[in-house]
Design a protein around this motif. Structure first.
Motif, short mmCIF file in Angstrom:
data_model
loop_
_atom_site.label_atom_id
_atom_site.label_comp_id
_atom_site.label_asym_id
_atom_site.label_seq_id
_atom_site.Cartn_x
_atom_site.Cartn_y
_atom_site.Cartn_z
N TYR A 32 100.38 -116.52 144.09
CA TYR A 32 99.04 -116.60 144.67
C TYR A 32 98.77 -118.03 145.13
CZ TYR A 32 97.47 -112.00 143.02
OH TYR A 32 97.29 -110.66 142.84
N MET A 34 96.21 -120.92 145.29
CA MET A 34 95.15 -121.22 144.35
C MET A 34 94.32 -122.39 144.88
SD MET A 34 96.84 -120.53 140.64
CE MET A 34 95.21 -120.29 139.93
N ALA A 50 93.12 -126.74 147.93
CA ALA A 50 93.94 -125.56 147.71
C ALA A 50 95.41 -125.94 147.76
CB ALA A 50 93.64 -124.48 148.74
N ALA A 99 90.09 -120.61 141.69
CA ALA A 99 90.17 -119.31 142.34
C ALA A 99 91.60 -119.03 142.80
CB ALA A 99 89.23 -119.25 143.54
N ALA A 100 91.91 -117.74 142.97
CA ALA A 100 93.26 -117.34 143.38
C ALA A 100 93.17 -116.32 144.51
CB ALA A 100 94.02 -116.75 142.20
N SER A 101 94.08 -116.48 145.48
CA SER A 101 94.08 -115.61 146.66
C SER A 101 95.49 -115.10 146.92
CB SER A 101 93.61 -116.40 147.88
OG SER A 101 93.84 -115.67 149.07
N SER A 107 93.99 -120.05 152.45
CA SER A 107 92.60 -119.60 152.48
C SER A 107 91.68 -120.77 152.17
CB SER A 107 92.40 -118.48 151.46
OG SER A 107 93.33 -117.45 151.67
N GLU A 112 87.81 -115.11 150.71
CA GLU A 112 89.24 -114.83 150.78
C GLU A 112 89.92 -114.91 149.42
OE1 GLU A 112 91.07 -116.44 154.66
OE2 GLU A 112 89.39 -117.78 154.25
N TYR A 113 89.21 -115.29 148.41
CA TYR A 113 89.76 -115.42 147.07
C TYR A 113 89.28 -114.24 146.21
CZ TYR A 113 91.55 -120.05 148.08
OH TYR A 113 92.27 -121.08 148.61
N GLU A 114 90.26 -113.56 145.59
CA GLU A 114 89.93 -112.36 144.80
C GLU A 114 89.52 -112.66 143.37
OE1 GLU A 114 92.85 -112.74 146.75
OE2 GLU A 114 93.89 -110.83 146.57
N TRP A 116 88.29 -115.36 140.23
CA TRP A 116 87.52 -116.57 139.99
C TRP A 116 87.39 -116.85 138.50
CZ3 TRP A 116 85.51 -119.65 143.86
CH2 TRP A 116 85.60 -119.14 145.15
#
Length: 126
Positions: A32, A34, A50, A99-101, A107, A112-114, A116
């Motif tokens: 992911y 991050m 990021a 956060a991680a996407s 992103s 855009e990040y799923e 948190w």
């Protein structure tokens, strides 16, 4: 169970430093992208920095470039994200979120990040 847990916030004087950490588990977070975001009272959540899972490339908001450094360490299915913050300013005061996407590209916006974390408070006094 997906977990992103931040730590390291606190109160610091202007010009000082803080180091934030985020422990991510429950997904293959080493795959992911991050990032770190922050939200000050009365303001929208904004991008800070990021790091790409594939290349390790880093990206910064102009307001923190040259002062903050993002890094990550990957285990088999977990990841640890770090944000070293130097030369802190009062305007850096905010709640900071990890956060991680899973997006294939980098992103920069919160939607855009799923995943948190719960956030950690950073307060910089003048």
């Amino acid at each position: 169970q997906v977990q992103l847990v931040e730590s390291g916030g606190g109160l610091v004087q202007a010009g000082g430093s803080l180091r934030l950490s985020c422990a991510a588990s429950g997904r293959i977070f080493r795959r992911y992208n991050m990032g770190w975001f922050r939200q000050a009272p009365g303001k929208e959540r904004e991008f800070v920095a990021a790091i790409s899972w594939s290349s390790g490339s880093t990206y910064y908001a102009d307001s923190v470039k040259g002062r903050f450094t993002i890094s990550r360490a990957n285990a088999l299915i977990t990841a640890r994200l770090t944000l070293q913050m130097n030369s802190l300013k009062p305007e850096d005061t905010a709640v900071y979120y990890c956060a991680a996407s899973s997006d294939s590209g980098m992103s920069y916006s919160a939607p855009e990040y799923e995943y948190w974390g719960q956030g950690t408070q950073v307060t910089v006094s003048s």
